[in-house]
Scaffold this active site. Structure first.
Site, PDB file in Angstrom:
ATOM      1  N   ARG A 118      -5.833   8.132   6.768  1.00 58.57           N
ATOM      2  CA  ARG A 118      -7.320   7.869   6.714  1.00 58.57           C
ATOM      3  C   ARG A 118      -7.178   7.090   6.420  1.00 58.57           C
ATOM      4  NH1 ARG A 118      -7.417  12.540   9.241  1.00 58.57           N
ATOM      5  NH2 ARG A 118      -6.481  13.031   7.908  1.00 58.57           N
ATOM      6  N   LYS A 173      14.122   2.183 -10.146  1.00 55.52           N
ATOM      7  CA  LYS A 173      15.084   1.212 -11.064  1.00 55.52           C
ATOM      8  C   LYS A 173      14.374   1.979 -12.041  1.00 55.52           C
ATOM      9  CE  LYS A 173      16.120  -1.915  -7.263  1.00 55.52           C
ATOM     10  NZ  LYS A 173      16.057  -3.747  -7.603  1.00 55.52           N
TER      11      LYS A 173
END
Ligand code: NCD
Length: 368
Positions: A99, A128
């Site tokens: 929602r 990363k």
């Protein structure tokens, strides 16, 4: 052509304070630092419920009402879509959401903003080894607003400070931070309450009962604060003792002289309430797996019996998602407000975004 005086110069006062000093301020003292430099009284970053006083809440509710009315006609909807067509918003949600994500997305679409999203930190370069700060700075290179939900308390606050002090400041909307705050949910909850009691004497002198996991539910903390803006609104907290409302929430109520009570009797509280705000057990925060399942929550569910006890003008609310804390037999009762509450979220978020970008006048003063 619409040109706002403030456009391009939006800025929060966060530039005038160090991060640690800002972090350590009492919540209510943070407000001026988060306002738009050029639009006093208007939030730039939206991080905490303490930024909203009654005047601002009523202003946003009126703006939301206007937006939903204008949006009814094709011409009106197209007008709204033109207002922020030159802006882009990034929805950064590293915690599950249906929602809050969709209603912010829809709110952006109503106002014409283009959107991008990351819904899983693992799909961004954070994976990363990039820091969150660097990721956020990356978003600000491409977008004009960040709407973010994270499991970390305080991250939105830190990001807001970083952004305000960067070369490309853009506003942040906190769409849920840890167990801590969920200011836009509280806005839609208050908007729903204001609408529910609009023709019945308003919010003054009402009793609102919160029930469920009041310890870890961030919506409760934010809404409890917002309700303190309204005269003589009594708050009742119904929960198993392990999940009762934390002290910091009660400390605020005490400091403001708000009348409140703790209880474990939902039926009794329901019979005395104008609104019952149910919440689910937030077991994703269990420290030791299964700890919530060992708590007896059977008395903290709203069903046919509670419905009989709820006053005729009362409302049942829930931030959703629900599990079994509201029986589906309540869904079609006119006092069940949770579906409308969801839709109200889209309109009040559109109002907040429009106000953040300084577009209230274009909405309130247009001919639609
Ligand atoms: C709430 C949340 O994420 O804190 N949901 C929502 O935003 N509508 C409540 C919940 O998850 O129980």
């Amino acid at each position: 052509m619409i040109i706002m005086e403030s456009e391009g110069n939006e800025m929060a006062r966060l530039t005038s304070i160090g991060f640690k000093d800002f972090q350590n301020l009492p919540l209510e003292d943070k407000r001026p630092y988060l306002e738009n430099w050029n639009l006093p009284g208007t939030p730039y970053h939206t991080l905490i419920a303490q930024q909203f006083d009654r005047a601002l809440l009523e202003r946003l509710a009126a703006l939301a009402n206007r937006i939903r009315f204008i949006n009814k006609s094709r011409e009106g909807a197209l007008y709204l879509k033109g207002l922020l067509a030159h802006k882009r918003a990034m929805l950064y949600f590293s915690q599950p959401s249906s929602r809050t994500f969709l209603s912010h997305l829809a709110a952006c679409q109503i106002l014409g903003l283009t959107t991008g999203s990351v819904r899983d930190a693992a799909t961004s370069s954070e994976f990363k080894g990039e820091s969150k700060e660097d990721s956020i700075r990356t978003f600000s290179s491409y977008f004009d607003m960040i709407i973010m939900r994270t499991p970390e308390k305080g991250l939105a606050e830190q990001m807001a400070w970083e952004l305000s002090n960067s070369d490309r400041p853009i506003p942040i909307i906190n769409a849920g931070s840890g167990k801590d705050q969920h200011p836009t949910q509280a806005l839609l909850d208050v908007y729903t309450l204001l609408r529910s009691f609009e023709t019945k004497g308003g919010l003054k002198n009402r009793t609102v009962t919160f029930c469920g996991d009041l310890l870890r539910g961030r919506t409760v903390r934010s809404l409890s604060y917002l309700l303190t803006n309204f005269e003589n609104v009594r708050q009742v907290f119904v929960a198993p003792k392990e999940l009762q409302v934390p002290e910091d929430v009660l400390d605020i109520l005490k400091a403001k002289g708000v009348s409140y009570a703790l209880s474990d009797n939902l039926r009794e509280a329901t019979s005395l309430s104008d609104a019952v705000y149910m919440t689910r057990i937030q077991d994703e925060w269990d420290k030791d797996k299964g700890e919530s399942a060992r708590i007896d929550t059977s008395k903290f569910k709203f069903g046919a019996e509670e419905l009989k006890l709820l006053p005729k003008d009362g409302v049942i609310m829930h931030p959703l998602p629900r599990r079994d804390e509201i029986a589906t037999c309540c869904d079609h009762d006119p006092r069940a407000m949770y579906w409308r509450q969801m839709r109200n979220g889209m309109w009040i978020r559109a109002a907040l975004i429009a106000a953040t970008f300084g577009y209230e006048r274009e909405i309130l003063g247009c001919g639609y």
